[in-house]
Scaffold this motif. Sequence first.
Motif, short mmCIF file in Angstrom:
data_model
loop_
_atom_site.label_atom_id
_atom_site.label_comp_id
_atom_site.label_asym_id
_atom_site.label_seq_id
_atom_site.Cartn_x
_atom_site.Cartn_y
_atom_site.Cartn_z
N VAL A 13 -3.04 -14.90 5.48
CA VAL A 13 -2.16 -14.43 6.56
C VAL A 13 -2.87 -13.40 7.43
O VAL A 13 -2.76 -13.43 8.66
N CYS A 14 -3.60 -12.47 6.81
CA CYS A 14 -4.36 -11.49 7.58
C CYS A 14 -5.35 -12.18 8.52
O CYS A 14 -5.47 -11.82 9.70
N GLY A 15 -6.03 -13.21 7.99
CA GLY A 15 -6.97 -13.95 8.82
C GLY A 15 -6.29 -14.70 9.95
O GLY A 15 -6.81 -14.79 11.06
N ARG A 16 -5.11 -15.25 9.68
CA ARG A 16 -4.36 -15.96 10.73
C ARG A 16 -3.93 -14.99 11.82
O ARG A 16 -4.01 -15.31 13.03
N LEU A 17 -3.47 -13.81 11.44
CA LEU A 17 -3.08 -12.81 12.44
C LEU A 17 -4.28 -12.41 13.30
O LEU A 17 -4.17 -12.27 14.52
N GLY A 18 -5.43 -12.27 12.66
CA GLY A 18 -6.64 -11.97 13.41
C GLY A 18 -7.01 -13.07 14.38
O GLY A 18 -7.37 -12.83 15.53
N MET A 75 0.83 -1.20 0.00
CA MET A 75 0.00 0.00 0.00
C MET A 75 0.87 1.25 0.00
O MET A 75 2.05 1.21 0.33
N ALA A 76 0.28 2.39 -0.36
CA ALA A 76 1.02 3.65 -0.42
C ALA A 76 1.57 4.01 0.95
O ALA A 76 0.97 3.73 1.98
N THR A 77 2.74 4.63 0.95
CA THR A 77 3.37 5.03 2.20
C THR A 77 2.47 5.99 2.99
O THR A 77 1.84 6.88 2.42
N ALA A 78 2.40 5.77 4.29
CA ALA A 78 1.56 6.61 5.15
C ALA A 78 2.20 6.73 6.51
O ALA A 78 2.95 5.85 6.95
N ALA A 79 1.92 7.83 7.20
CA ALA A 79 2.48 8.03 8.54
C ALA A 79 1.87 7.06 9.55
O ALA A 79 2.52 6.68 10.53
N PHE A 80 0.61 6.68 9.31
CA PHE A 80 -0.08 5.77 10.22
C PHE A 80 -0.64 4.59 9.44
O PHE A 80 -1.07 4.73 8.29
N ASP A 81 -0.64 3.43 10.08
CA ASP A 81 -1.25 2.25 9.47
C ASP A 81 -2.78 2.35 9.56
O ASP A 81 -3.46 2.22 8.55
N VAL A 82 -3.28 2.54 10.77
CA VAL A 82 -4.72 2.58 10.98
C VAL A 82 -5.08 3.70 11.95
O VAL A 82 -4.42 3.87 12.97
N THR A 83 -6.13 4.45 11.63
CA THR A 83 -6.74 5.37 12.59
C THR A 83 -8.16 4.88 12.87
O THR A 83 -8.95 4.69 11.94
N GLY A 84 -8.45 4.65 14.14
CA GLY A 84 -9.77 4.18 14.53
C GLY A 84 -10.63 5.33 15.05
O GLY A 84 -10.13 6.25 15.68
N ILE A 85 -11.92 5.26 14.74
CA ILE A 85 -12.88 6.24 15.25
C ILE A 85 -13.97 5.47 15.98
O ILE A 85 -14.63 4.59 15.40
N GLY A 86 -14.17 5.79 17.26
CA GLY A 86 -15.15 5.02 18.01
C GLY A 86 -15.56 5.65 19.32
O GLY A 86 -15.22 6.80 19.62
N ASN A 87 -16.31 4.89 20.08
CA ASN A 87 -16.76 5.32 21.40
C ASN A 87 -15.62 5.15 22.41
O ASN A 87 -15.17 4.03 22.64
N GLY A 105 -5.47 -7.70 14.30
CA GLY A 105 -4.54 -8.58 13.61
C GLY A 105 -4.72 -8.53 12.10
O GLY A 105 -3.73 -8.47 11.35
N PHE A 106 -5.97 -8.55 11.65
CA PHE A 106 -6.25 -8.52 10.22
C PHE A 106 -5.72 -7.24 9.58
O PHE A 106 -5.04 -7.28 8.55
N LEU A 107 -6.03 -6.10 10.18
CA LEU A 107 -5.60 -4.83 9.61
C LEU A 107 -4.09 -4.64 9.66
O LEU A 107 -3.50 -4.02 8.78
N PHE A 108 -3.47 -5.18 10.71
CA PHE A 108 -2.01 -5.13 10.78
C PHE A 108 -1.41 -5.84 9.57
O PHE A 108 -0.49 -5.33 8.91
N GLY A 109 -1.95 -7.00 9.25
CA GLY A 109 -1.47 -7.73 8.08
C GLY A 109 -1.82 -7.03 6.78
O GLY A 109 -0.99 -6.94 5.87
N PHE A 110 -3.04 -6.50 6.72
CA PHE A 110 -3.50 -5.83 5.50
C PHE A 110 -2.62 -4.65 5.15
O PHE A 110 -2.29 -4.43 3.97
N THR A 111 -2.23 -3.87 6.15
CA THR A 111 -1.41 -2.68 5.89
C THR A 111 0.04 -3.04 5.57
O THR A 111 0.84 -2.15 5.27
#
Length: 331
Positions: free
Chosen positions: A297-302, A1-13, A284-290
């Motif tokens: 492998v993404c599923g196994r990490l999850g 994936m394209a280079t980014a400063a962050f892998d994932v940003t979560g928005i939630g409660n 786990g899934f998103l860590f692998g995806f990014t």
Amino acid sequence: MATAAFDVTGIGNAIVDVIAHADDAFLAANAVEKGAMTLIDTARADDLYGRMGPGVEMSGGSAGNTMAGVAMLGGKGAYIGKVAKDQLGDVFGHDIRASGVRFDSAPLVGGASTARCLILVTPDAQRSMSTYLGACVELGPEDIDEELIAASQVTYLEGYLWDPPRAKEAFRKAAAIAHAAGRKVSLSLSDSFCVHRHHAEFLDLVENHVDILFANEHEIGALYGTDRFEDALAAVKRLGKVAALTRSEKGAVIVSGDSVVEVAAEPVDRVVDTTGAGDLYAAGFLFGFTRDQSPAVCGRLGAIAAGEIISHVGARPEVNLRALVAGKGVL
């Protein structure tokens, strides 16, 4: 994936979790719906909290747990959520930052107190949640950090947050920013009751604004109005997107475009508490995806992350997730 400063940003409660053990009789006596997440008001929160037995208190919330998991795996995570300027708000902020997640959301001043989720875990490891949203309902589009979203490979949206009206505006704004920057948007359906409450809106989100979907078999069945997992899976395949459909001990089915991969559940000696299982699976899934890993492998990490979390009380890992994954020869 394209280079980014962050892998994932979560928005939630942004919620402080209070977790205690209880039996079915306690749930019945206190009108707690087993296995569901029920929204409650201040009076109900104070009353039920007073009746609960000894518990564990920690920062939580579904997306918050996911972001902590991403960070513990070695990813770069950030979080957007609303707490109050009070003691629990300070606890939440310190806790999530200490886990390695960036958290800069401005606190609410002079309004409702910080949210809390009262989680009762029965001997069968089911969790029944009574949630006082408090300051969470005040999260709005002005809380969305445009630079942060644009700098994140994936923006992860928590389905639970769809209840407060202004949060819907925040979700749509974040999704638009992410897509304009060429990034991905992910959604967790969170709870079948959430899906039933907002069925048409969730369908629109999934079909038009989301690239990566997380759901368990009950949630995806609710979304597509069927009790047959095979029918729900067929509907997901027609979307042509990425979806991780979890099925507890049956493992998970990963859809990626036209391909479908089944990934087994991680063996666990004893299931103690299922709180946070879906949250850590997403981590786990998103860590692998990014990191451009395959769906398998993404599923196994999850599965590994979820397996760790259900082996003890609480929704935060008790071991080094990075080392756990490495020890199993993944990544």
